[in-house]
Write an enzyme that holds these catalytic residues in place. Sequence first.
Site, mmCIF file in Angstrom:
data_model
loop_
_atom_site.group_PDB
_atom_site.id
_atom_site.type_symbol
_atom_site.label_atom_id
_atom_site.label_comp_id
_atom_site.label_asym_id
_atom_site.label_seq_id
_atom_site.Cartn_x
_atom_site.Cartn_y
_atom_site.Cartn_z
ATOM 1 N N SER A 290 0.826 -1.211 0.000
ATOM 2 C CA SER A 290 0.000 0.000 0.000
ATOM 3 C C SER A 290 0.853 1.251 0.000
ATOM 4 O O SER A 290 0.334 2.348 -0.178
ATOM 5 C CB SER A 290 -0.837 0.060 1.279
ATOM 6 N N HIS B 36 -1.379 -2.451 -6.962
ATOM 7 C CA HIS B 36 -2.108 -2.114 -5.741
ATOM 8 C C HIS B 36 -3.611 -2.211 -5.972
ATOM 9 O O HIS B 36 -4.232 -1.315 -6.537
ATOM 10 C CB HIS B 36 -1.691 -0.705 -5.284
ATOM 11 N N GLU C 208 -3.823 0.590 -8.826
ATOM 12 C CA GLU C 208 -2.675 1.482 -9.057
ATOM 13 C C GLU C 208 -1.523 0.595 -9.530
ATOM 14 O O GLU C 208 -1.211 -0.396 -8.864
ATOM 15 C CB GLU C 208 -2.252 2.183 -7.757
ATOM 16 N N ASN D 202 -2.959 6.195 -0.855
ATOM 17 C CA ASN D 202 -2.742 6.246 0.596
ATOM 18 C C ASN D 202 -2.053 7.518 1.067
ATOM 19 O O ASN D 202 -2.137 7.865 2.238
ATOM 20 C CB ASN D 202 -2.012 4.998 1.062
#
Length: 284
Positions: A120, A141, A153, A191
């Site tokens: 992450s 991701h 991602e 994130n």
Amino acid sequence: MSELTNVSVIGAGTMGSGIAHVFALGGYDVNLVDSSKDSLEKALSSIKNNLGKQVKKETITAEESDNSLARIRFETNIGSVDNSQLVIEAVYEKKEVKEKILKELDSLCPRETVLATNTSSISISELALVTNRSDKVIGMHFFNPVPVMQLVEIIKGRSTSGETFLFIKSVVERLGKIPVEVNDSPGFISNRLLMPMINEAVFALMENVSSAEDIDQVMKLGMKHPMGPLALADFIGLDVCLNIMEVLQEGFNNDKYSPCPLLQKKVAAGELGRKTGVGFYDYS
Ligand SMILES: NC(=O)c1ccc[n+]([C@@H]2O[C@H](COP(=O)([O-])OP(=O)(O)OC[C@H]3O[C@@H](n4cnc5c(N)ncnc54)[C@H](O)[C@@H]3O)[C@@H](O)[C@H]2O)c1
């Protein structure tokens, strides 16, 4: 690169089980590996349950569900990865744990195998350094719950080749998901934006600015978020949130990313959110 038929997923927790689900449904043979038998058993029941939900909603047939489940092999032996063209690592968000797995995978897999990580937040370029194939290491991701969320991602490390990127992009598209290309930076896009918001919500709770329910209500009704930040943290896992904040703090060398003490306290107490039955809310 040879045609993708066999994918290994390392780590059968929240994310690994979801990733195995979507690849099996996409027609690939999946080798799902976890060092814990208990995690593998939980993964089997959660995949069965989630495929069942899709059958009920009539987005897939019962036959597709059965065939998908039959395509997944549940394994405790990491040596079983040796005929996969793609291996996706989804173990704990700890750099040293991921490095150990990637090093092992590098020694077990044929040279052409692509090693992807579902990290992450951790640097892809740094993780790639423990392997002898940094051109074939990439971030992939996925989002939770994987069978539902469309975004992936794709994170290119400093040495990730264009060929590896295009291969992963086409794999993501064939799964019916939407890829976004991201350069390597702590927390990537998702994130870097999401976790500071969650962390700030925990500070607001700790400082008694409002209740958990009302903090979440503000973001749901005021900002049209489908879920409030504290409920979302419980869904993601408070340990995962804490680990990501630590990566952001260290990666940017900036204390504005310091994890909230209440988040640290909850993790130390084993209150990790939905997966343990209690987090900011009680699920028992
Ligand atoms: N939870 C989320 O919402 C979310 C979303 C996107 C990405 N991620 C990332 O995905 C990764 C996994 O997160 P998760 O929430 O699925 O974690 P989790 O705690 O649910 O699962 C991790 C699994 O890895 C297994 N494991 C640990 N060490 C292992 C080893 N050496 N060999 C084999 N298996 C091992 C554990 O037994 C466990 O089943 C993390 O990097 C996390 O940051 C999580």
